[in-house]
Design a protein around this motif. Structure first.
Motif, PDB file in Angstrom:
ATOM      1  N   VAL A  99       0.851  -1.203   0.000  1.00  0.00           N
ATOM      2  CA  VAL A  99       0.000   0.000   0.000  1.00  0.00           C
ATOM      3  C   VAL A  99       0.887   1.253   0.000  1.00  0.00           C
ATOM      4  N   ALA A 100       1.959   1.207   0.794  1.00  0.00           N
ATOM      5  CA  ALA A 100       2.865   2.366   0.882  1.00  0.00           C
ATOM      6  C   ALA A 100       3.554   2.648  -0.448  1.00  0.00           C
ATOM      7  N   ASP A 101       3.887   1.605  -1.187  1.00  0.00           N
ATOM      8  CA  ASP A 101       4.509   1.799  -2.513  1.00  0.00           C
ATOM      9  C   ASP A 101       3.478   2.338  -3.510  1.00  0.00           C
TER      10      ASP A 101
ATOM     11  N   ALA B 196      -0.065   5.584   4.714  1.00  0.00           N
ATOM     12  CA  ALA B 196      -0.126   4.163   4.337  1.00  0.00           C
ATOM     13  C   ALA B 196       0.634   3.288   5.333  1.00  0.00           C
ATOM     14  N   LEU B 197       1.804   3.754   5.752  1.00  0.00           N
ATOM     15  CA  LEU B 197       2.610   2.935   6.671  1.00  0.00           C
ATOM     16  C   LEU B 197       1.884   2.689   7.995  1.00  0.00           C
ATOM     17  N   LEU B 198       1.079   3.660   8.405  1.00  0.00           N
ATOM     18  CA  LEU B 198       0.437   3.538   9.727  1.00  0.00           C
ATOM     19  C   LEU B 198      -1.024   3.094   9.670  1.00  0.00           C
TER      20      LEU B 198
ATOM     21  N   ILE C 251      -8.409   3.823  -1.695  1.00  0.00           N
ATOM     22  CA  ILE C 251      -8.354   2.988  -2.896  1.00  0.00           C
ATOM     23  C   ILE C 251      -7.038   2.200  -2.991  1.00  0.00           C
ATOM     24  N   ALA C 252      -5.945   2.769  -2.497  1.00  0.00           N
ATOM     25  CA  ALA C 252      -4.672   2.014  -2.493  1.00  0.00           C
ATOM     26  C   ALA C 252      -4.811   0.777  -1.610  1.00  0.00           C
ATOM     27  N   ASP C 253      -5.506   0.926  -0.505  1.00  0.00           N
ATOM     28  CA  ASP C 253      -5.735  -0.192   0.424  1.00  0.00           C
ATOM     29  C   ASP C 253      -6.560  -1.295  -0.234  1.00  0.00           C
TER      30      ASP C 253
END
Ligand SMILES: [Fe+2]
Ligand SMILES: [Fe+2]
Length: 210
Positions: free
Chosen positions: A39-41, A61-63, A140-142
Motif C-alpha cells: 500500500v505504501a509503494d 499508508a505505513l500507519l 483505494i490504495a488499500d
C-alpha cells in the motif's frame, strides 16, 4: 493514553518504515506487513498521478493498519479506555473499528498530528463524505493492494478507471461492493460516501456539459 501492552515506543525510531516493519514483525503480523509495504509503494504512485505529496501519503499508508497489534477481541476495550467513540456496527464487528484505533495510535504513539494523515487513516476502510484527496488515495490504495490472497476481482476495473479519475474509480468500487452484497457490514460512513460521490460526479458531468 497508552495501554502498556501496546506501548510501541521501543520499536519507534526516526525511520518510520523501519519502525513499522519491526513492529509488525514483532507482533507476527506478516500478512499485514507485506500489505502495508505494498500500500505504501502504490499510494506514492497514485499520489504523483493525482497531485498529492507522496511522502505524506506514504506516512498514512505505513500507519493505516498499525493497530493490528491489538487483537480483535481487545479493540472495543481499547476504544473504551481511550475514549474513542464506536457506533453499533463497530461494536458488532470490531474489525472495522481498526481504522479509528490505527489513527489513534498514529497520534499517540508516533506523534503524528497532521490532520490529513490522521483523517485518512481513520476512514481508510469506509471512506466518508467530503473525503479529502488523501482520504481517497489511501482508501483505494488499500483496496487495490488488499491483504487477502489472490488478486481482487475488481482490480482491473478499478485500475482502468484510475487511469482517468480517482473519484470514478472509488465510486465504481464502492457500488460494486454494495450491489454485490460483498460487505460484511454496511457502515453508515460508507453509504454517506457513496451518496456524496454520486452527487459530486453528477455535478462534474453537468459542469462539463454546460
Ligand atoms: Fe485496514
Ligand atoms: Fe489495509
Amino acid at each position: 493514553m497508552k495501554i502498556k501492552e501496546y506501548d510501541l515506543s521501543e520499536y519507534i525510531n526516526e525511520d518510520l518504515e523501519v519502525s513499522v516493519d519491526a513492529i509488525l514483525n514483532e507482533y507476527g503480523l506478516l500478512i499485514c506487513k507485506d500489505h502495508t509495504k505494498r500500500v505504501a509503494d502504490y499510494i506514492q504512485v497514485l499520489a504523483r498521478k493525482f497531485g498529492y505529496d507522496p511522502e505524506k501519503a506514504k506516512i498514512a499508508a505505513l500507519l493505516h493498519d498499525i493497530s493490528g497489534v491489538i487483537p480483535n477481541i481487545k479493540r472495543v476495550e481499547y476504544c473504551k479506555v481511550n475514549h474513542i467513540d464506536l457506533i453499533k456496527e463497530e461494536v458488532e464487528l470490531p474489525l472495522i473499528a481498526h481504522q479509528k484505533t490505527s489513527s489513534h495510535m498514529a497520534k499517540i504513539q508516533f506523534d503524528i498530528h497532521d490532520q490529513e494523515i490522521l483523517s485518512a487513516i481513520a476512514c481508510h476502510t469506509t471512506l466518508k463524505k467530503d473525503a479529502s484527496k488523501l482520504d481517497k488515495l489511501l482508501f483505494i490504495a488499500d483496496k487495490i493492494e488488499w491483504d487477502q490472497s489472490g488478486l481482487p476481482s475488481y482490480k482491473k476495473m478499478v485500475e482502468d478507471l484510475l487511469e482517468d479519475s480517482l473519484e470514478e474509480a472509488i465510486y465504481a468500487y464502492m457500488k460494486y461492493n454494495l450491489e454485490g452484497g460483498l460487505l460484511k457490514v454496511v457502515h453508515p460512513d460508507y453509504l454517506e460516501a457513496v451518496t456524496w460521490l454520486e452527487a459530486e460526479l453528477k455535478n462534474k458531468t453537468t459542469r462539463r456539459v454546460k
